[in-house]
Write a protein that holds these residues in place. Structure first.
Motif, PDB file in Angstrom:
ATOM      1  N   ALA A   1       0.824  -1.212   0.000  1.00 17.36           N
ATOM      2  CA  ALA A   1       0.000   0.000   0.000  1.00 17.36           C
ATOM      3  C   ALA A   1       0.858   1.262   0.000  1.00 17.36           C
ATOM      4  O   ALA A   1       0.394   2.334  -0.389  1.00 17.36           O
ATOM      5  N   ASN A   2       2.117   1.138   0.439  1.00 15.78           N
ATOM      6  CA  ASN A   2       3.004   2.304   0.471  1.00 15.78           C
ATOM      7  C   ASN A   2       3.914   2.360  -0.755  1.00 15.78           C
ATOM      8  O   ASN A   2       4.986   2.954  -0.724  1.00 15.78           O
ATOM      9  N   TYR A   3       3.475   1.748  -1.855  1.00 10.86           N
ATOM     10  CA  TYR A   3       4.230   1.761  -3.112  1.00 10.86           C
ATOM     11  C   TYR A   3       4.217   3.172  -3.690  1.00 10.86           C
ATOM     12  O   TYR A   3       3.161   3.721  -3.998  1.00 10.86           O
ATOM     13  N   PHE A   4       5.403   3.771  -3.854  1.00  8.52           N
ATOM     14  CA  PHE A   4       5.505   5.151  -4.316  1.00  8.52           C
ATOM     15  C   PHE A   4       4.821   5.367  -5.670  1.00  8.52           C
ATOM     16  O   PHE A   4       4.211   6.405  -5.912  1.00  8.52           O
ATOM     17  N   GLY A   5       4.951   4.367  -6.552  1.00 12.01           N
ATOM     18  CA  GLY A   5       4.437   4.509  -7.912  1.00 12.01           C
ATOM     19  C   GLY A   5       2.950   4.800  -7.969  1.00 12.01           C
ATOM     20  O   GLY A   5       2.489   5.560  -8.833  1.00 12.01           O
ATOM     21  N   HIS A   6       2.179   4.216  -7.068  1.00 10.41           N
ATOM     22  CA  HIS A   6       0.731   4.442  -7.054  1.00 10.41           C
ATOM     23  C   HIS A   6       0.407   5.913  -6.839  1.00 10.41           C
ATOM     24  O   HIS A   6      -0.433   6.497  -7.531  1.00 10.41           O
ATOM     25  N   PHE A   7       1.099   6.531  -5.886  1.00  7.74           N
ATOM     26  CA  PHE A   7       0.831   7.921  -5.542  1.00  7.74           C
ATOM     27  C   PHE A   7       1.386   8.867  -6.607  1.00  7.74           C
ATOM     28  O   PHE A   7       0.781   9.894  -6.908  1.00  7.74           O
ATOM     29  N   ALA A   8       2.534   8.506  -7.191  1.00  3.99           N
ATOM     30  CA  ALA A   8       3.107   9.319  -8.264  1.00  3.99           C
ATOM     31  C   ALA A   8       2.176   9.315  -9.479  1.00  3.99           C
ATOM     32  O   ALA A   8       1.943  10.358 -10.109  1.00  3.99           O
TER      33      ALA A   8
ATOM     34  N   TYR B   1      -6.683   6.103   1.867  1.00  2.25           N
ATOM     35  CA  TYR B   1      -5.824   5.647   0.761  1.00  2.25           C
ATOM     36  C   TYR B   1      -6.382   6.132  -0.576  1.00  2.25           C
ATOM     37  O   TYR B   1      -5.651   6.622  -1.432  1.00  2.25           O
ATOM     38  N   ARG B   2      -7.706   6.015  -0.747  1.00  2.00           N
ATOM     39  CA  ARG B   2      -8.330   6.431  -2.002  1.00  2.00           C
ATOM     40  C   ARG B   2      -8.243   7.938  -2.205  1.00  2.00           C
ATOM     41  O   ARG B   2      -8.256   8.425  -3.341  1.00  2.00           O
ATOM     42  N   ASN B   3      -8.108   8.677  -1.107  1.00  2.00           N
ATOM     43  CA  ASN B   3      -7.940  10.132  -1.205  1.00  2.00           C
ATOM     44  C   ASN B   3      -6.486  10.525  -1.463  1.00  2.00           C
ATOM     45  O   ASN B   3      -6.177  11.700  -1.621  1.00  2.00           O
ATOM     46  N   GLY B   4      -5.603   9.518  -1.483  1.00  2.00           N
ATOM     47  CA  GLY B   4      -4.204   9.798  -1.768  1.00  2.00           C
ATOM     48  C   GLY B   4      -3.350  10.035  -0.540  1.00  2.00           C
ATOM     49  O   GLY B   4      -2.235  10.555  -0.640  1.00  2.00           O
ATOM     50  N   GLN B   5      -3.861   9.650   0.639  1.00  2.00           N
ATOM     51  CA  GLN B   5      -3.095   9.847   1.869  1.00  2.00           C
ATOM     52  C   GLN B   5      -2.066   8.739   2.028  1.00  2.00           C
ATOM     53  O   GLN B   5      -2.375   7.561   1.924  1.00  2.00           O
ATOM     54  N   TRP B   6      -0.833   9.105   2.301  1.00  2.00           N
ATOM     55  CA  TRP B   6       0.258   8.148   2.447  1.00  2.00           C
ATOM     56  C   TRP B   6       0.093   7.317   3.724  1.00  2.00           C
ATOM     57  O   TRP B   6      -0.029   7.867   4.814  1.00  2.00           O
TER      58      TRP B   6
END
Length: 239
Positions: free
Chosen positions: A32-39, A177-182
């Motif tokens: 869930a803390n995969y950087f690529g998802h948030f990037a 998580y769906r809102n983009g919170q790390w």
């Protein structure tokens, strides 16, 4: 001819189902803390606005704070750095971002080490996650050899994450998580925004004399021709 078409349809259906199952496994197993998802999320939300791109490996994604840079320069920048990013990776990632953004400036963090990388860097699969369509396929062909093909399949890449599956899925289904919170972890690295990752981890090189000796002991002949080729491709693409 009709028999051939039926077989072709069956093959295509199998391929689609195969990758659909792999995507589902990726959702279950990818941390869930995969950087690529948030990037990827930030890149999509800023589509059509990005005019500045930072390219490179960990020296890039841990170094260039887009928010600070934009406040000073009046730009909209994106940090396209990723772990062990090769020159080939950099070219295809830049091309992906340029599809829908008016890029004016590219900062490319490069060293002789990147020109010596072989085509077996598992970090290439991380960049491939951020590409789409033909660009994704062309990158896979250009950046790979037989030793890393399996890593393009998320079910294989994250097979060691099975013990954390339940907690992982719970986090991904959360509204935060769906809102983009790390999601906080204890790695010492925290995703900020627009590809930039903040780190509190101290980089230790050990014996500096030995490090310098190893770092500088290389020859022009160590440079891989395909890396040099893609370095010039980046330059020409920017032109």
């Amino acid at each position: 001819m009709r028999c051939f078409k039926r077989r072709l349809v069956k093959v295509l259906i199998f391929i689609c189902l195969f990758f659909a199952v792999d995507e589902f496994c990726g959702f279950l197993l990818e941390p869930a803390n995969y950087f690529g998802h948030f990037a990827n999320k930030d890149l999509q939300e800023a589509e059509g606005k990005i005019d500045t791109v930072f390219l490179g490996s960990s020296w890039t994604y841990l170094a260039y704070n887009c928010e600070q840079f934009d406040n000073m320069m009046g730009t909209t920048s994106f940090n396209a750095g990723s772990a062990a990013q090769t020159v080939i990776d950099s070219f295809y990632y830049l091309r992906e971002i340029a599809k829908n953004n008016p890029i004016k400036t590219v900062y490319f963090n490069i060293s002789h080490l990147k020109l010596q990388y072989p085509k077996n860097r598992s970090g290439s699969t991380v960049v491939n996650d951020r590409l789409n369509g033909i660009n994704k396929l062309e990158h896979m062909i250009a950046a790979s050899d037989e030793t890393i093909i399996g890593y393009y399949l998320k079910a294989f890449r994250y097979r060691d994450s099975v013990p954390q599956l339940i907690d992982n899925v719970k986090t991904k289904l959360s509204q935060e998580y769906r809102n983009g919170q790390w999601p906080e972890d204890n790695s010492g690295q925290t995703y900020s925004k627009m590809g930039y990752v903040e780190s509190s981890v101290e980089v230790i090189q050990g014996n500096n004399e030995l490090f310098t000796l190893v770092d500088s002991a290389w020859k022009i002949s160590d440079i891989k021709p395909y890396n040099l080729n893609y370095f010039f491709k980046i330059i020409n693409f920017c032109k």
